[in-house]
Scaffold this motif. Structure first.
Motif, PDB file in Angstrom:
ATOM      1  N   TRP A  48      38.380  27.066  33.670  1.00  0.00           N
ATOM      2  CA  TRP A  48      39.464  27.184  34.644  1.00  0.00           C
ATOM      3  C   TRP A  48      40.001  28.616  34.665  1.00  0.00           C
ATOM      4  O   TRP A  48      40.239  29.185  35.729  1.00  0.00           O
ATOM      5  N   ILE A  49      40.189  29.204  33.488  1.00  0.00           N
ATOM      6  CA  ILE A  49      40.675  30.592  33.404  1.00  0.00           C
ATOM      7  C   ILE A  49      39.674  31.529  34.059  1.00  0.00           C
ATOM      8  O   ILE A  49      40.045  32.456  34.786  1.00  0.00           O
ATOM      9  N   ARG A  50      38.389  31.297  33.815  1.00  0.00           N
ATOM     10  CA  ARG A  50      37.342  32.129  34.426  1.00  0.00           C
ATOM     11  C   ARG A  50      37.445  32.054  35.953  1.00  0.00           C
ATOM     12  O   ARG A  50      37.347  33.062  36.645  1.00  0.00           O
ATOM     13  N   LEU A  51      37.665  30.851  36.476  1.00  0.00           N
ATOM     14  CA  LEU A  51      37.816  30.680  37.918  1.00  0.00           C
ATOM     15  C   LEU A  51      39.056  31.422  38.428  1.00  0.00           C
ATOM     16  O   LEU A  51      38.992  32.131  39.430  1.00  0.00           O
ATOM     17  N   MET A  52      40.179  31.281  37.726  1.00  0.00           N
ATOM     18  CA  MET A  52      41.417  31.975  38.128  1.00  0.00           C
ATOM     19  C   MET A  52      41.205  33.494  38.106  1.00  0.00           C
ATOM     20  O   MET A  52      41.663  34.200  38.999  1.00  0.00           O
ATOM     21  N   THR A  53      40.493  33.956  37.095  1.00  0.00           N
ATOM     22  CA  THR A  53      40.228  35.394  36.982  1.00  0.00           C
ATOM     23  C   THR A  53      39.365  35.881  38.147  1.00  0.00           C
ATOM     24  O   THR A  53      39.618  36.954  38.701  1.00  0.00           O
ATOM     25  N   CYS A  54      38.391  35.085  38.536  1.00  0.00           N
ATOM     26  CA  CYS A  54      37.556  35.440  39.691  1.00  0.00           C
ATOM     27  C   CYS A  54      38.395  35.498  40.963  1.00  0.00           C
ATOM     28  O   CYS A  54      38.286  36.442  41.752  1.00  0.00           O
ATOM     29  N   PHE A  55      39.226  34.498  41.161  1.00  0.00           N
ATOM     30  CA  PHE A  55      40.086  34.483  42.344  1.00  0.00           C
ATOM     31  C   PHE A  55      41.028  35.675  42.346  1.00  0.00           C
ATOM     32  O   PHE A  55      41.250  36.315  43.368  1.00  0.00           O
ATOM     33  N   ARG A  56      41.604  35.987  41.186  1.00  0.00           N
ATOM     34  CA  ARG A  56      42.517  37.135  41.105  1.00  0.00           C
ATOM     35  C   ARG A  56      41.770  38.441  41.388  1.00  0.00           C
ATOM     36  O   ARG A  56      42.323  39.345  41.994  1.00  0.00           O
ATOM     37  N   ALA A  57      40.515  38.531  40.949  1.00  0.00           N
ATOM     38  CA  ALA A  57      39.720  39.745  41.184  1.00  0.00           C
ATOM     39  C   ALA A  57      39.517  39.983  42.677  1.00  0.00           C
ATOM     40  O   ALA A  57      39.334  41.114  43.110  1.00  0.00           O
TER      41      ALA A  57
END
Length: 143
Positions: A48-57
């Motif tokens: 989930w954090i990886r997904l959030m990080t991708c979206f934030r990027a």
């Protein structure tokens, strides 16, 4: 297997303060803590954090991420809403991608011009700018 925030940070290549921020903002629901109050992350949390990080990027705003998380917490009945949000966001990303492609083309064209100036196939850019300045300083005739 549970991970500490340090282990999660190392596995994700994401600073611990970012993970704490995501949790504080409500983007990481259901984080458990040990008897000392330390966060414990499961693999699902890391995904989930990886997904959030991708979206934030991509520049996705925290408010939009919160909306997505809140909808996800409401269950599968909200999938159409989440898809609509992501489809709209995808269109924005395509628009930005096209703008970046145009900007990259402009940079590549300018680099090619500099190569030609260095090789003597084009006149100096400074000379062209000076000519533009000279024309700018001359009074214009109005008809």
């Amino acid at each position: 297997m549970s991970y500490t925030i340090k282990e999660a940070s190392e596995r994700l290549g994401c600073p611990a303060h970012t993970i704490r921020f995501y949790e504080k903002e409500g983007l990481l629901p259901y984080i458990k803590r040990d008897r000392h109050g330390n966060r414990l992350f499961e693999q699902d949390h890391l995904d989930w954090i990886r997904l959030m990080t991708c979206f934030r990027a991509t520049g996705m705003k925290i408010s939009l991420l919160k909306q997505m998380v809140n909808l996800a917490l409401d269950g599968d009945a909200t999938i159409p809403q989440r898809k609509a949000i992501l489809n709209q966001y995808k269109e924005e990303l395509f628009r930005r991608q096209n703008e970046l492609a145009e900007a990259l083309d402009a940079v590549n064209n300018k680099l090619a011009i500099y190569e030609e100036i260095e090789e003597g196939r084009l006149p100096s850019e400074s000379r062209l700018l000076n000519q533009m300045e000279d024309r700018h300083d001359q009074p214009t005739k109005r008809e």
